[in-house]
Enzyme design. Structure first.
Site: not given
Length: 232
Positions: A4, A6, A66, A115, A136, A166-167
Site C-alpha cells: 500500500e 499510504k 483505497k 472489507e 480488517n 488487512e491491518s
C-alpha cells in the site's frame, strides 16, 4: 502480497507525507508484490488521485483505489482514474448499496475488495456476491488491532473466496500466521512505507501459501485484473 501507498493514517498521523508514489510502487514491485493499494482520500489519509496515477504509471501491477466508496460516482471515478479494483466497506453500506455497488464494479470491469470487520459483515458481503473478501483486523472506532480477528472471521468464509487480511501485519511472523489461517494475501501499508528498505520489506512478507491457488475463484472475480489471483 498487496503493498500500500499510504502517506498518513487517522490513528498514527503522518507516516510518509513526502513519499513519491511511483518510486515506492517500483520498489514494491521489485520486492514481489502482486498488487498495489493506493489511498486517494485526502482528508484522513493525505492521498489523492495523483498518487494513484503515479503508482499506476510506474508498474504493471493491478491497483486498488483505497477510498470510501459510498456512491455510484465513486466507482465510476475509480474506473476513470485507471484503478483495477475498488474498496467496499461493509460497515459503511446497507445491503442494497453493497449489492448495487458490487454489481456496478463488475459491470465496469473492476474487482471489488469487500472489507469486513467481523463474521456478520463477512456474511453480508458474501450475500452481496463477493468473491474477494478483506478482513480488517483494526477496529473502526477504537483503531485497536485484534490479531485474532482474521482467524475468527476465516471460519465463515467458504471455499472459492479469495481472502485478504488487512491491518496489523508488521513482519514475517504475522504473514505466516495469516497464511496458516487460510489467507491468500496480506494488505500492508504502514510497515512498508516506514521501512528503510521497502523492497526488502515486501520480500520478507512473502510467505508460502498453506493451500493451493483456486483458479475457479480467479475466474469469478470481475475484470481479470490480477486482483483475483491469490498471492502470498
Amino acid at each position: 502480497m498487496v503493498a500500500e501507498v499510504k502517506r498518513r493514517s487517522p490513528s498514527k498521523g503522518d507516516l510518509a507525507p513526502g513519499l513519491v508514489p511511483g518510486r515506492l510502487a517500483r520498489a514494491f514491485a521489485r520486492g514481489g508484490a502482486c498488487c498495489l493499494s493506493v489511498l486517494t482520500d485526502g482528508a484522513f489519509f493525505g492521498g489523492s488521485p495523483e498518487d494513484l496515477a503515479g503508482a499506476r504509471a510506474a508498474t504493471d501491477l493491478p491497483v486498488l483505489r483505497k477510498d470510501f466508496t459510498v456512491a455510484e460516482s465513486d466507482v465510476c471515478d475509480a474506473r476513470l482514474m485507471g484503478a483495477d479494483a475498488v474498496l467496499l466497506i461493509v460497515a459503511a453500506l446497507d445491503d442494497r448499496e453493497l449489492r448495487e455497488l458490487h454489481a456496478l464494479a463488475a459491470d465496469l470491469g473492476l474487482a471489488a475488495l469487500v472489507e469486513a470487520h467481523d463474521e456478520g459483515e463477512a456474511e453480508r458481503g458474501l450475500a452481496a456476491g463477493a468473491s474477494l473478501i478483506g478482513v480488517n483486523q483494526r477496529d473502526l472506532e477504537s483503531f485497536e488491532v485484534d490479531p485474532a480477528r482474521a482467524e475468527r472471521v476465516a471460519g465463515v468464509l467458504p471455499p472459492g473466496v479469495v481472502r485478504v487480511a488487512e491491518s496489523g501485519v508488521q513482519g514475517p511472523q504475522d504473514a505466516a500466521r495469516l497464511a496458516e489461517a487460510g489467507y491468500d494475501a496480506v494488505l500492508v501499508g504502514e510497515a512498508l512505507v516506514l521501512a528503510a528498505d521497502p523492497e526488502g520489506a515486501v520480500r520478507s512478507l512473502r510467505v508460502p501459501r498453506r493451500r493451493p491457488a483456486r483458479r475457479d475463484a480467479t475466474a469469478r472475480v470481475a475484470g481479470g485484473t490480477g486482483w483475483s489471483q491469490p498471492c502470498s
